[in-house]
Write a protein that holds these residues in place. Sequence first.
Motif, PDB file in Angstrom:
ATOM      1  N   GLN A   7      48.885  34.206  27.430  1.00 21.68           N
ATOM      2  CA  GLN A   7      49.030  33.476  26.174  1.00 21.68           C
ATOM      3  C   GLN A   7      50.493  33.122  25.958  1.00 21.68           C
ATOM      4  O   GLN A   7      51.389  33.862  26.374  1.00 21.68           O
ATOM      5  CB  GLN A   7      48.514  34.319  25.001  1.00 21.68           C
ATOM      6  CG  GLN A   7      47.032  34.607  25.082  1.00 21.68           C
ATOM      7  CD  GLN A   7      46.484  35.376  23.888  1.00 21.68           C
ATOM      8  OE1 GLN A   7      45.329  35.775  23.898  1.00 21.68           O
ATOM      9  NE2 GLN A   7      47.289  35.584  22.864  1.00 21.68           N
ATOM     10  N   SER A  48      53.275  30.909  23.062  1.00 26.02           N
ATOM     11  CA  SER A  48      53.546  30.061  21.897  1.00 26.02           C
ATOM     12  C   SER A  48      54.876  29.365  22.140  1.00 26.02           C
ATOM     13  O   SER A  48      55.781  29.930  22.761  1.00 26.02           O
ATOM     14  CB  SER A  48      53.617  30.896  20.610  1.00 26.02           C
ATOM     15  OG  SER A  48      54.736  31.757  20.613  1.00 26.02           O
ATOM     16  N   GLY A  82      45.052  26.655  20.514  1.00 25.93           N
ATOM     17  CA  GLY A  82      44.719  27.285  19.241  1.00 25.93           C
ATOM     18  C   GLY A  82      44.518  26.250  18.155  1.00 25.93           C
ATOM     19  O   GLY A  82      45.479  25.828  17.507  1.00 25.93           O
ATOM     20  N   TYR A 138      49.951  27.343  20.010  1.00 28.24           N
ATOM     21  CA  TYR A 138      49.442  28.522  20.714  1.00 28.24           C
ATOM     22  C   TYR A 138      48.457  28.092  21.803  1.00 28.24           C
ATOM     23  O   TYR A 138      47.590  27.241  21.575  1.00 28.24           O
ATOM     24  CB  TYR A 138      48.728  29.465  19.740  1.00 28.24           C
ATOM     25  CG  TYR A 138      49.629  30.030  18.666  1.00 28.24           C
ATOM     26  CD1 TYR A 138      50.373  31.182  18.886  1.00 28.24           C
ATOM     27  CD2 TYR A 138      49.737  29.401  17.422  1.00 28.24           C
ATOM     28  CE1 TYR A 138      51.199  31.703  17.898  1.00 28.24           C
ATOM     29  CE2 TYR A 138      50.557  29.913  16.435  1.00 28.24           C
ATOM     30  CZ  TYR A 138      51.284  31.064  16.678  1.00 28.24           C
ATOM     31  OH  TYR A 138      52.104  31.571  15.699  1.00 28.24           O
ATOM     32  N   CYS A 183      39.757  31.056  17.411  1.00 30.39           N
ATOM     33  CA  CYS A 183      40.996  31.420  18.108  1.00 30.39           C
ATOM     34  C   CYS A 183      41.870  32.372  17.297  1.00 30.39           C
ATOM     35  O   CYS A 183      42.900  32.832  17.787  1.00 30.39           O
ATOM     36  CB  CYS A 183      41.794  30.169  18.457  1.00 30.39           C
ATOM     37  SG  CYS A 183      42.381  29.256  17.014  1.00 30.39           S
ATOM     38  N   ILE A 222      45.104  34.624  18.816  1.00 28.58           N
ATOM     39  CA  ILE A 222      46.438  34.235  18.356  1.00 28.58           C
ATOM     40  C   ILE A 222      47.139  35.422  17.695  1.00 28.58           C
ATOM     41  O   ILE A 222      48.333  35.664  17.903  1.00 28.58           O
ATOM     42  CB  ILE A 222      46.357  33.049  17.375  1.00 28.58           C
ATOM     43  CG1 ILE A 222      45.962  31.776  18.119  1.00 28.58           C
ATOM     44  CG2 ILE A 222      47.695  32.840  16.658  1.00 28.58           C
ATOM     45  CD1 ILE A 222      45.793  30.563  17.222  1.00 28.58           C
TER      46      ILE A 222
END
Length: 360
Positions: free
Chosen positions: A254, A256, A298, A311, A330, A334
């Motif tokens: 993941q 961001s 996201g 995200y 999501c 997140i």
Amino acid sequence: MRNDVANRRRSFRALKILGILHITVVRTLMSSDLKNLTEKTAKLSIDPIYETNWCDMPAEIKLECIGKMKFNERLSLRCTAKAERSLVDSQKVEIDEGRFGEDNEQSTFVLLIDNKRYFVKDSKYMNDAFELLNYIKKVGDFKTLYFSLGFAVLFAVYERFHTDDGLFTAKEIEFSNGIFNTVVAVLRKIKNGVESIKLRYGGLDSDQLAGILAIPHVQNVSYWHIHDYEGTDSLHKVAQMWIDKNAKLGSTFQVSNYDDGSFAEFLEHLDDRILSKNEQRVRIRTNNADCHILLERGLNEISEIVDFPQYFRLKVISAEMKESEYDNDCKEWICIMDPEVSSDSDNSSEQSDDVHEYDD
């Protein structure tokens, strides 16, 4: 005068250690599992002399005593002699969380067991900090290791850390506000078996990402994320690394970031592998017929396309997975990397539910 002070300190330390040993031996003698150890020692001597002298006790009894000592008591005991140090260092300690950082220009060590502070130590001298770290690294079996900016010098610059053979044992590793060299140095000092790596690290760029992707722990870990990545190339680079390494089913990454373009760049670099796509998801094939890689953006009430940070989640899925099995919410994934999103969302919801009455 200095010799007198030094002698007093040595005498005080010796008395302290003797007190610790006395208390610990008493604890051990009162324990319910002493019977087996007593039977063992009875076979070694008809008239055992370990009742009065620690140095004459069999190793089995000493190890039982050490197992009941607190962490700082073990540190004191291992300073007495090489033989005692070897025994102390042979006993593993299960630790829920180890937090290493800096406070007022001192290296800070905090160990937690059952969510309570088990051991706290500050050290302003590099050699002392390294010796303590080396012992913790040797005996600690960690659930979580947390490193912050303060250990940048000790990990990234201090030569003894790089040349030492010892490795950390941990399931989860988290970095906060560190520097790239610190992250690399620590990850190279971790035993196999890491399940989660979290980089809350503003400023990681493309070249540094390439260095991290070359580390075996990162290539094999089940879950990892980068918070606030600077760039738009992380998604396609991680996906390509997984393809090259035949990543295991369930592997998850993941990220961001505040730069727009990650989704489009993923499509561009892996266009020949795309199986399906829409504004929220892209599914690509790998070289393994049993596995696909799913990219998710996201998107819901938490994050719109135009919102920042953006995200994304990459996941190795079964080739048999149907679209109806996708996770459409999501929020949960997140919040794993950014818990503040949950509180922000809750606050927003509370505000929207407020009812205001106005007089005409």
